[in-house]
Write a protein that holds these residues in place. Structure first.
Motif, PDB file in Angstrom:
ATOM      1  N   ASN A  54      27.207  42.073  38.153  1.00  0.00           N
ATOM      2  CA  ASN A  54      27.926  42.319  39.403  1.00  0.00           C
ATOM      3  C   ASN A  54      27.032  42.922  40.470  1.00  0.00           C
ATOM      4  O   ASN A  54      27.171  42.610  41.649  1.00  0.00           O
ATOM      5  CB  ASN A  54      29.124  43.226  39.143  1.00  0.00           C
ATOM      6  N   TYR A 114      25.244  40.032  41.843  1.00  0.00           N
ATOM      7  CA  TYR A 114      26.196  39.199  42.595  1.00  0.00           C
ATOM      8  C   TYR A 114      26.457  39.812  43.981  1.00  0.00           C
ATOM      9  O   TYR A 114      26.411  39.121  45.005  1.00  0.00           O
ATOM     10  CB  TYR A 114      27.526  39.053  41.843  1.00  0.00           C
ATOM     11  N   LYS A 161      33.266  42.319  41.834  1.00  0.00           N
ATOM     12  CA  LYS A 161      32.756  41.507  42.939  1.00  0.00           C
ATOM     13  C   LYS A 161      33.377  42.097  44.205  1.00  0.00           C
ATOM     14  O   LYS A 161      34.528  41.802  44.536  1.00  0.00           O
ATOM     15  CB  LYS A 161      33.140  40.042  42.728  1.00  0.00           C
TER      16      LYS A 161
END
Length: 229
Positions: free
Chosen positions: A84, A87, A217
């Motif tokens: 994450n 991301y 996210k």
């Protein structure tokens, strides 16, 4: 560059020896994105048929936990987990989800297709147009890329390699979610529902909002709801 966009959902490709890829975690607020490529040929097809392997979304988590370790021992596969933190870094740089997926799919397909195992085709479960897919790779100046791809909508029903890839990805995703649940001593839920927001609020209350960057996210709308913005 050869690429084909297929709308078919028949068994045209079923009996080919093929590499297929699929990803999970892109619609889940918590947990990483995991992309896997597998190679299925006539020697392993029967095993997957016997296990009734299909798209992981159509299989229960329990069945995935039972079957994935079996197929991971028998099938050549390459998998990649995008954390994450990474991301969120990419999302902040302006990467959209399809671009992230294109880069990751290419990564696992390139690695598996260069292992020297013979195959006829590479099949990708289509998530964007072939033109956009290759344009994303070009934007990132990726030179190690796979270009001969057959893009198929609902690829997991066209070839077992895509289905097996989705099952392995899902299994590894479930394992990651288990680890998060243990770490925070709270059941970390899949998806992006209101219940997921409640989990997020508990984590922020206990660990602070910066913790979300490590496990969620943060560009999803859930973040605003969790932080009450």
């Amino acid at each position: 560059i050869k690429q084909k966009e297929e709308k078919t959902n028949n068994k045209e490709y079923y009996y080919y020896d093929a590499i297929g890829s699929d990803e999970v975690g892109t619609g889940d607020y918590f947990g990483p994105i995991i992309v896997t490529a597998t190679l299925v040929d006539k020697s392993t097809r029967k095993l997957l048929e016997d296990l009734k392997i299909m798209d992981s979304k159509k299989m229960t988590d329990d069945k995935i936990r039972r079957c994935a370790p079996i197929i991971m021992k028998k099938l050549p596969y390459v998998t990649f987990t995008l954390s994450n933190t990474k991301y969120n870094e990419l999302a902040n740089k302006g990467f959209n989800m399809n671009k992230i997926k294109a880069v990751l799919h290419n990564k696992v397909l390139y690695e598996l297709s260069n292992k020297g195992i013979p195959y006829h085709k590479i099949i990708v479960d289509q998530f964007t147009t072939p033109r956009s897919y290759f344009s994303y790779l070009k934007q990132e100046n990726i030179t190690e890329k796979v270009t001969k791809i057959t893009f198929i909508t609902k690829g997991e029903s066209a070839h077992l390699s895509v289905a097996a890839a989705s099952v392995i990805s899902r299994y590894l995703f479930l394992e990651e979610m288990d680890k998060l649940s243990q770490k925070y001593n709270i059941t970390i839920l899949k998806g992006a529902s209101d219940k997921v927001d409640e989990v997020g609020k508990q984590i922020v209350k206990k660990y602070g909002k910066d913790e979300l960057n490590k496990i969620a996210k943060t560009n999803f709308k859930n973040t605003d709801k969790i932080l009450g913005n």
